[in-house]
Scaffold this motif. Structure first.
Motif, PDB file in Angstrom:
ATOM      1  N   LEU B 230      72.197  63.094  45.450  1.00 24.07           N
ATOM      2  CA  LEU B 230      73.771  63.548  44.828  1.00 24.07           C
ATOM      3  C   LEU B 230      75.033  63.590  44.857  1.00 24.07           C
ATOM      4  N   ALA B 231      75.203  63.221  45.925  1.00 21.50           N
ATOM      5  CA  ALA B 231      76.820  63.111  45.974  1.00 21.50           C
ATOM      6  C   ALA B 231      76.909  61.717  45.236  1.00 21.50           C
ATOM      7  N   SER B 235      79.000  60.643  42.313  1.00 22.36           N
ATOM      8  CA  SER B 235      80.315  59.426  41.374  1.00 22.36           C
ATOM      9  C   SER B 235      79.990  59.178  40.257  1.00 22.36           C
ATOM     10  N   ARG B 236      78.519  58.798  40.314  1.00 20.99           N
ATOM     11  CA  ARG B 236      78.483  58.885  38.743  1.00 20.99           C
ATOM     12  C   ARG B 236      78.694  59.269  37.602  1.00 20.99           C
ATOM     13  N   GLY B 237      79.331  60.679  37.549  1.00 25.20           N
ATOM     14  CA  GLY B 237      78.658  61.711  36.317  1.00 25.20           C
ATOM     15  C   GLY B 237      77.221  61.645  36.275  1.00 25.20           C
ATOM     16  N   LEU B 238      76.558  61.360  36.622  1.00 25.88           N
ATOM     17  CA  LEU B 238      74.645  61.730  36.141  1.00 25.88           C
ATOM     18  C   LEU B 238      74.186  62.802  36.673  1.00 25.88           C
ATOM     19  N   ASN B 239      75.124  63.857  37.276  1.00 27.08           N
ATOM     20  CA  ASN B 239      74.442  65.054  38.123  1.00 27.08           C
ATOM     21  C   ASN B 239      73.614  65.970  37.520  1.00 27.08           C
ATOM     22  N   ALA B 244      67.950  67.543  36.758  1.00 25.28           N
ATOM     23  CA  ALA B 244      67.126  68.055  35.986  1.00 25.28           C
ATOM     24  C   ALA B 244      66.226  67.173  36.298  1.00 25.28           C
ATOM     25  N   TRP B 245      66.047  65.852  36.706  1.00 22.10           N
ATOM     26  CA  TRP B 245      64.897  64.408  37.043  1.00 22.10           C
ATOM     27  C   TRP B 245      64.597  65.135  38.894  1.00 22.10           C
ATOM     28  N   ASN B 317      63.418  64.212  28.569  1.00 23.38           N
ATOM     29  CA  ASN B 317      65.095  64.617  28.061  1.00 23.38           C
ATOM     30  C   ASN B 317      65.177  65.632  29.363  1.00 23.38           C
ATOM     31  N   THR B 318      66.730  65.819  29.915  1.00 21.84           N
ATOM     32  CA  THR B 318      67.223  66.904  30.347  1.00 21.84           C
ATOM     33  C   THR B 318      66.765  68.009  29.905  1.00 21.84           C
TER      34      THR B 318
END
Lengths: 344, 353
Positions: B230-231, B235-239, B244-245, B317-318
């Motif tokens: 998660l961290a 940090s890449r703005g993909l949370n 969802a994944w 897709n999310t």
């Protein structure tokens, strides 16, 4: 009278079996023999072999039906999946379907029962078999992966401690048994043999039938108890008429107790052979000495008859005493009873 | 019988009358009939008996047991005593053995026992979830403070190519990878995931026997791994995409892990605090439903493996993944909270705690 049975068995076999008492819902205590380590390991080994065959069969089936022509990794996956399914379902399935027995347990005459004496619940079977993964397969896989760091050695040591649990407790329980509330018992099937006290009588009756005029039947050939089994009922009538050849006084009979009686029974039930004959002659001599037999030496041909008559008379005497609450457990108890201040 | 010596005449001129022989004479036919029936039940199950025999079995069993009780007091024939002991035990196991068919039992398990047992584990479930959340928070904080912790917390095999060095594009690529095909997803990948997860779950339960400490450690560690991921993605703005994944299968998978752990903790609790019953008895009593929970959880792992291996990349897709995850969450929640609740007192048999 579980203890008495145990004592004779231990005396004759020289093995001390562990036992425990199971109370049926009717309130009758039943004596069960706890399965030994060797028996359980043997059963498990048999099951492992069967499981291996099942995995192979399942693998071939899946491969032929769905994946023939796929690559190696698919094959490996299938075999791992098959192994997982088989090893988790095999024990559960058989212990449910065969009333607490897997093929291996069936061969080794073992059985899983509810320790508390109720029904063997499906959840108990599931519980005792899920922990197999931790108890056996985990240490095995750790061992095969060749532990490297100290953590892995610790893990291996710890799981081996869990695995060795059955060797350090009284009832040979493994963790699965603890969680499932189960107990593995040994349950050989026993056969009801003809009553020895009727053997002599029926042999006599047969002899009487052959030669009704003879005042006394000739030497008795040993009768195979199995042959007599169907005839027991029909022989009841002559039994009451027939007389024992050797007669003993109460004083003589009270030298022995139930333990010696049952040991004698086991000796008389042995397969007739030269060894048995020698043993019986030896026993006969000892009994004659002990009870102060005054009828002269017993010729070898009559030894069996003498002992059978002694057995019958002794049993009748002891059973009568038992009925009045005075069972002599063994010859030591018998000696105590004969002290002058004790009338009986 | 005062005379001694060979050929001596008996007083009354009659043979010794053995009470035990008389006793046996009247009952032997019943024992042999029972022996025969029990032998057939042992070989082929209760189905080997006719309807008339099935109704006769308990009668004969009770007669044999009462014979045994009498025989112990009047008979000294060792063979007879041992035979009656053995016959009574065999008949007892035939009479009180499991009877319902496998399918029937499975039906009962899914309709009643399993959800009932899970409801009984609420407290343990909460403890397990707390442990995992604590691990998650710790993992997140550690990795957020220093990315080099990532490789300490996440094993090589699980991390794959992902790590502090991977760019946002790499991570996005892993989340939305194209679907590799039926065999690779549903067979190879789903299977290895299933086996791995089921092993972890069963370990969580089995190690509960060690007073629950390894179970908690395992939970915290898994939580930390999750927190590290998660961290990294945060940090890449993909949370949002990562959750969802993860949740498409994670709802089922993490719930199953928590169930196994809760069952393990229940076992540990019963060893530590036996209550009124002796320790072993208490353990046996509560260990069984706990093991049932784990058996059910293994099935959940199977579903989770299919979802993770196959469906995750099918729904690429999310929003779709979130919808699916919510659906599974609602499904499990309904199942465990509603199914198998007793409708009337005394009816049904939930095997909860």
């Amino acid at each position: 009278m579980a203890i008495k049975i145990d004592r004779v068995g231990e005396f004759l076999e020289g093995v001390k079996h562990k036992r425990r008492v199971l109370i049926t819902p009717e309130g009758i205590p039943l004596d069960v023999r706890i399965a030994g380590h060797g028996e359980r390991l043997g059963a498990f080994a048999v099951d492992i072999v069967f499981m291996g065959l099942a995995v192979l069969a399942l693998y071939l089936l899946l491969w032929l039906l769905f994946f023939s022509g796929s690559n190696l990794s698919v094959g490996m996956t299938i075999i791992l999946f098959a192994a997982f399914v088989v090893r988790n379902l095999y024990f559960v399935h058989f212990e449910l379907a065969w009333q607490g027995r897997t093929p291996g347990k069936r061969l080794c005459k073992l059985r899983v029962i509810n320790r508390k004496g109720g029904e063997l619940a499906p959840s108990a079977v599931i519980a005792r078999n899920l922990t197999r993964e931790v108890e056996f397969f985990l240490p095995l896989s750790l061992l095969f992966s060749l532990p490297s760091g100290w953590q892995e050695w610790c893990m291996l040591g710890w799981t081996l401690c869990l695995t060795s649990l059955p060797f350090v407790n009284r009832y040979h329980l493994r963790i699965g048994d603890l969680i499932g509330g189960t107990q593995v018992i040994a349950m050989p099937r026993r056969v009801l043999l003809a009553d020895l006290s009727l053997e002599a009588a029926s042999a006599r009756a047969a002899a009487l039938l052959r030669a009704p005029a003879a005042p006394e039947p000739g030497p008795v050939t040993p009768v195979k108890v199995e042959d007599l089994r169907p005839a027991v009922h029909t022989l009841q009538a002559p039994v009451l008429e027939a007389e024992p050849v050797f007669v003993f006084s109460h004083e003589q009979l009270s030298r022995y107790g139930a333990f010696e009686l049952q040991v004698l029974e086991e000796f008389l039930r042995r397969q007739p052979s030269n060894n048995t004959q020698r043993l019986l002659e030896e026993v006969c001599r000892k009994i004659c000495n002990k009870i102060g037999w005054e009828g002269g030496e017993i010729p070898p041909g009559r030894v069996r008859r003498f002992l059978t008559d002694f057995y019958t008379a002794e049993r009748a005497d002891l059973e009568r005493g038992q009925l009045f609450g005075r069972l002599r457990a063994d010859k030591n108890a018998a000696a105590e009873n004969r002290k002058p201040d004790k009338p009986y | 019988m005062s005379q001694t010596g060979p050929g001596g005449k008996n007083n009354g001129g009659k043979a010794l009358l053995l009470r035990s022989a008389e006793f046996r004479k009247g009952r032997e036919a019943g024992w042999r009939e029972l022996d025969d029936m029990v032998g057939r039940v042992e070989a082929r199950g209760v189905a080997a008996l006719s309807a008339a025999e099935v109704s006769r079995l308990p009668l004969l069993y009770r007669a044999a047991v009462s014979s045994l009780a009498v025989a112990r007091n009047i008979v000294l024939d060792r063979n007879l005593l041992l035979y009656l002991e053995n016959l009574s035990l065999r008949a007892y196991l035939a009479v009180y053995g499991p009877r319902s068919g496998l399918l029937e039992r499975l039906g009962g398990f899914f309709r009643q026992d399993w959800p009932g047992s899970v409801r009984g584990l609420r407290r343990h479930l909460a403890v397990a979830a707390l442990a995992m959340l604590a691990g998650l928070a710790a993992g997140w904080l550690l990795v957020a403070s220093d990315m080099s912790y990532f490789h300490m917390l996440v094993p090589e095999g699980l991390a794959g190519s992902r790590g502090p060095g991977s760019s946002a594009e790499d991570l996005r690529g892993a989340l939305f990878a194209p679907w590799p095909g039926v065999i690779d997803t549903f067979v190879v990948f789903a299977n290895s995931l299933f086996r791995h997860n089921a092993m972890v779950g069963i370990l969580c339960f089995g190690l509960g026997f060690a007073l629950g400490v390894p179970t908690l450690v395992l939970l915290i560690y898994n939580g930390m791994t999750l927190g590290a991921f998660l961290a990294l993605h945060a940090s890449r703005g993909l949370n949002v995409d990562f959750i969802a994944w993860l949740s498409i299968h994670g709802v089922t998978e993490l719930l199953a892990v928590l169930l196994c752990a809760a069952a393990g903790l229940a076992v540990a609790e019963k060893i530590l605090f036996p209550g009124e019953l002796p320790r072993l008895e208490n353990l046996a009593r509560h260990g069984r439903p706990a093991a049932g929970v784990v058996a059910g959880a293994v099935l959940m792992f199977f579903f989770a493996g299919l979802l993770e291996g196959g469906f995750r990349q099918l729904i690429n897709n999310t929003p779709g993944r979130y919808a699916f995850a919510l659906l599974t969450a609602a499904g499990w929640f309904w199942y465990f909270s509603r199914v198998g609740k007793r409708t009337a007192p005394g009816k049904g048999g939930g095997h909860g705690y």
